[in-house]
Write a protein that holds these residues in place. Structure first.
Motif, short mmCIF file in Angstrom:
data_model
loop_
_atom_site.label_atom_id
_atom_site.label_comp_id
_atom_site.label_asym_id
_atom_site.label_seq_id
_atom_site.Cartn_x
_atom_site.Cartn_y
_atom_site.Cartn_z
N LYS A 111 5.81 -10.07 -4.03
CA LYS A 111 6.33 -10.68 -5.07
C LYS A 111 5.99 -12.22 -4.90
N ILE A 112 5.99 -13.05 -4.05
CA ILE A 112 6.36 -13.99 -3.24
C ILE A 112 4.80 -14.48 -3.17
N VAL A 113 3.15 -13.47 -2.90
CA VAL A 113 1.91 -12.65 -2.93
C VAL A 113 1.43 -13.12 -4.35
N SER A 114 2.02 -11.95 -4.97
CA SER A 114 1.15 -11.71 -5.59
C SER A 114 2.04 -13.32 -7.11
N GLN A 115 2.30 -14.36 -6.56
CA GLN A 115 3.31 -15.21 -7.86
C GLN A 115 2.09 -16.46 -7.43
N LEU A 116 1.86 -16.20 -5.65
CA LEU A 116 1.02 -17.57 -5.71
C LEU A 116 -0.63 -17.00 -5.27
N THR A 117 -1.07 -16.40 -5.78
CA THR A 117 -2.15 -15.18 -5.47
C THR A 117 -3.18 -15.92 -6.84
N GLY A 118 -4.27 -17.05 -6.31
CA GLY A 118 -5.24 -17.22 -7.64
C GLY A 118 -4.79 -18.82 -7.62
N ASP A 119 -6.40 -19.31 -8.64
CA ASP A 119 -5.74 -20.60 -9.15
C ASP A 119 -4.15 -21.03 -10.01
N THR A 120 -3.22 -21.39 -9.58
CA THR A 120 -2.03 -21.34 -9.85
C THR A 120 -1.67 -22.47 -10.13
N GLU A 121 -0.92 -22.89 -11.42
CA GLU A 121 -0.22 -24.72 -11.61
C GLU A 121 1.31 -24.53 -10.95
N PHE A 122 1.54 -25.09 -9.97
CA PHE A 122 2.37 -25.44 -8.92
C PHE A 122 4.20 -26.21 -10.44
N ALA A 123 3.81 -25.94 -11.84
CA ALA A 123 5.04 -26.21 -12.59
C ALA A 123 5.05 -25.36 -13.42
N MET B 209 0.56 -1.09 0.18
CA MET B 209 -0.23 -0.03 -0.22
C MET B 209 0.82 1.33 -0.10
N GLY B 210 2.15 1.19 0.60
CA GLY B 210 2.69 2.50 0.63
C GLY B 210 4.08 2.44 -0.28
N ALA B 211 4.47 1.34 -0.67
CA ALA B 211 5.68 1.65 -2.14
C ALA B 211 4.98 1.09 -3.42
N GLY B 212 4.10 0.83 -4.00
CA GLY B 212 3.68 -0.29 -5.00
C GLY B 212 4.10 -1.14 -5.08
N ALA B 213 3.97 -1.66 -6.72
CA ALA B 213 4.52 -2.75 -6.96
C ALA B 213 5.42 -3.08 -7.93
N ALA B 214 6.17 -1.88 -8.72
CA ALA B 214 7.56 -1.38 -9.77
C ALA B 214 8.54 -2.47 -8.92
N ALA B 215 8.68 -3.39 -10.12
CA ALA B 215 10.29 -4.09 -10.27
C ALA B 215 11.13 -2.92 -10.42
N LYS B 216 11.48 -2.19 -10.37
CA LYS B 216 12.65 -1.60 -10.61
C LYS B 216 13.74 -0.70 -9.57
N LEU B 217 14.86 -0.70 -10.34
CA LEU B 217 16.56 -0.46 -9.25
C LEU B 217 16.51 0.81 -9.47
N SER B 218 16.80 1.73 -8.41
CA SER B 218 16.98 3.31 -8.87
C SER B 218 17.28 3.84 -7.31
N LEU B 219 17.90 5.05 -7.52
CA LEU B 219 18.24 5.53 -5.88
C LEU B 219 17.67 6.53 -5.75
N ASN B 220 16.34 6.72 -6.19
CA ASN B 220 15.04 7.85 -6.05
C ASN B 220 14.83 7.25 -4.79
N PRO B 221 14.11 7.48 -3.44
CA PRO B 221 13.54 6.94 -2.58
C PRO B 221 12.38 7.46 -2.79
N LEU B 222 11.72 8.81 -3.48
CA LEU B 222 10.67 9.38 -3.54
C LEU B 222 9.78 8.01 -5.40
N GLU B 223 10.20 7.37 -5.62
CA GLU B 223 9.64 6.26 -7.08
C GLU B 223 8.99 5.08 -5.81
N ALA B 224 8.15 4.32 -6.75
CA ALA B 224 7.62 2.96 -6.53
C ALA B 224 8.12 2.24 -6.75
#
Length: 482
Positions: free
Chosen positions: A433-445, A411-426
């Protein structure tokens, strides 16, 4: 019979065994407890332990083994020709479990399920109305496996109840037969308690081994499907279910360390200085309300912190810092999550450091003051070095808590995966990402799902490294004060 009701019955039998065992011991010596080897309560305790502990161990073991046995049997009933191409056994068993749970739910609501068993479309619609979503219509073999799972589950649960109660009654009878004036009830109680505590310790160790083992097995499976070099050194995170995605961990690891560093920069100075004030300078009246007030921060749910970051801190940083300085336009940023997370972990540093500082022997303070040092010099040159091992542990606990936080980052930092030194970026972190990859009906293969276990293993390794570093620091400085 539910597990709760079974546990209540076993506890009642144990309480009954305690009072009967105690009374039986007194009755055998006609009220003269001097003729007993042990005090009467020990006879009651050993009887209660023998009544409850074996039965509870049986229930725990049964509940651990039952799903594996029942689902293996149910899976053997499924016709593989009916399984859609590309669908794994895990997804098939997920449908079987849902159908079985849905049938139980429909029966509990008074619905006649017999007609639905012959109408796959009607059964799917009825289950969807009940809140149980199925991706596909149940096939005949899926229905057969679900019915078998329900029947075997009911029979297994009945067998567990009967055996647990029989074992509890057997333990009660055996405990009462052993009660004699010469019986060393105190020694037996101590031995029983020692083995019970040893078993709990072993369970904790085995749990850790199981967690690490599960992470390792699934991570090895992932690295067979996805190159480990790309995972460790790629700077691109763009998962695509179905293939063609990039799963580099560096952006996630950078976001995790960046947010955690900002949180520690907030929590460690404030928490440590608060602990010094409470332990060395505050009056008893002030300490009595300031310390509980600080510890309240640890009891606030993380979702509340997340809302605070989203509604208050994020817009404040955006309007007064990011936009005027031209550093961003989003209210989600690393600085937002780091500041709020730092507030959350202040009690971990403050309370633990306060207790550790108070544990420093008063003789060290008196010796320093007697040599002419001021109170601030005593704190800086005597108390803090002596308490340093414990303070390092408190900081390590705060760091581990910050590294493992999810909701505040979402809720505070967002979900953007990036490399940046700017602390005011998301940005985002590994846990998000662990939660997002396992959310919903996913196939463990697929690599896109299995990568969650590799991410978890990375976090475990990172935390282990922090522990090793802290241990080295503790040993180095502890040698100077022992």
């Amino acid at each position: 019979m539910s597990i709760g009701l079974l546990s209540l019955i076993i506890l009642i039998l144990a309480a009954f065994g305690y009072f009967i065992g105690k009374a039986r011991a007194v009755a055998q010596v006609s009220g003269d407890i001097r003729k007993l080897h042990s005090l009467p309560p020990f006879y009651g305790r050993i009887t209660a332990l023998m009544t409850a502990v074996p039965a509870f161990l049986l229930v725990i073991a049964w509940l651990l083994v039952e799903p594996l046995v029942l689902e293996t049997h149910a899976l053997s009933l499924i016709d593989l020709a009916e399984v859609p191409q590309g669908q794994s056994a895990d997804l098939v068993m997920s449908d079987v479990r849902r159908v079985a749970a849905g049938l139980d739910l429909l029966q509990a609501r008074g619905t006649d399920v017999a007609p639905l068993l012959a109408d796959a479309a009607g059964l799917k619609a009825a289950l969807n109305e009940g809140g149980i979503v199925l991706q596909n219509e149940p096939t005949p073999s899926t229905l057969a496996a679900s019915l078998a799972l329900r029947e075997a589950g009911a029979a297994s649960r009945l067998g567990m109840v009967v055996l647990a109660l029989a074992l509890s009654l057997t333990g009660l009878g055996f405990g009462l037969r052993r009660i004699k004036p010469a019986f060393r009830a105190r020694n037996a109680t101590e031995r029983f308690a020692m083995w019970l505590l040893m078993g709990c310790s072993l369970l904790a160790v085995l749990t850790t081994v199981g967690i690490v083992g599960s992470l390792l097995v699934e991570s090895i499976h992932f690295f067979r499907l996805y190159p480990i070099t790309d995972f460790l050194f790629s700077t691109d995170w763009s998962p695509k279910f179905g293939g063609g995605g990039s799963l580099g961990i560096l952006p996630l690891l950078w976001g995790t360390l960046y947010v955690s560093a900002i949180a520690l920069l907030v929590a460690v100075p404030i928490g440590l200085l608060s602990a010094i004030y409470l332990a060395e300078y505050a009056s008893r009246a002030t300490r009595s309300w300031v310390k509980p007030a600080i510890e309240i921060l640890a009891g606030i749910p993380t979702i509340v912190y997340g809302l605070f970051a989203l509604v208050t801190v994020g817009p404040l940083l955006r309007d007064y810092f990011a936009q005027p300085l031209g550093l961003g336009n989003s209210s989600s940023s690393v600085l937002t999550a780091g500041l709020v997370m730092g507030i959350m972990v202040i009690p971990f540093v403050s309370s633990l450091s306060d207790d550790i500082i108070n544990a420093v022997p008063q003789s060290l303070r008196d010796g320093s003051l007697g040599l002419g040092a001021t109170p601030s010099e005593t704190v800086r040159q005597v108390v803090l070095p002596a308490a340093l091992p414990g303070i390092v542990g408190a900081v390590l606990l705060a760091a581990s808590r910050a590294i493992g936080e999810t909701m505040i980052v979402v809720m505070g930092a967002g979900a953007a995966a990036k490399l940046s030194l700017n602390p005011l970026e998301a940005m985002t972190t590994v846990t998000v990402k662990i939660v997002s990859q396992l959310t919903g009906d996913t196939e463990f293969a697929s690599p896109e799902t299995l990568v969650a276990f590799a991410l978890g293993l990375t976090l475990f390794t990172l935390t282990l490294g922090l522990n090793v570093i802290a241990l080295v620091i503790v040993r180095k400085y502890r040698e100077q004060y022992e």
